[in-house]
Design an enzyme around this catalytic site. Sequence first.
Site: not given
Ligand code: CMP
Length: 139
Positions: A10, A50, A113, A116, A127
């Site tokens: 990311k 998403y 984070n 993904h 995906e």
């Molecule tokens: P990802 O595994 O890409 O799947 C969905 C994404 O949404 C997740 O990683 C985070 O980047 C984001 N995400 C998930 N939960 C939260 C949250 N509580 N607040 C903000 N972003 C979130």
Amino acid sequence: MMERTLSIIKPDAVKKNVIGKIVDRFESQGIRIVAMKKLQLSLEEAKAFYAVHKERPFYESLTQFMTSGPVVVMVLEGEGVIAKNRAIMGATNPAQADPGTIRADFASNVEQNAVHGSDAPETAAQEIAFFFSGRQLIG
Ligand code: CMP
């Protein structure tokens, strides 16, 4: 079972200049990279990718973040690679991620984070097809 999964490095991790360190986490566990490219997602693309989260309160912010800079998208291949990748990534929230996981080491917060990874065979297939054609997957 031999599987493929989609991995995204990311914008936060690309900005931290840790593409190579993240790729090494996969390769050093015996996972093979069968496709890889760096790209800038448009807002439309991020929203489509998403779409499953469109009712969530973080959808707007997540799609803004995912378009805030380039990402690296990869197709990973290996035995049980969908679950293996999720173990290597660690929990979605880095505060809950096990030590030594990608998110524990490189993520900033639950949204930014670092990576993904697809969560199941059906989503992995969807995906992967979102970013790559069949002939771009070089096993
Ligand atoms: P990802 O595994 O890409 O799947 C969905 C994404 O949404 C997740 O990683 C985070 O980047 C984001 N995400 C998930 N939960 C939260 C949250 N509580 N607040 C903000 N972003 C979130």
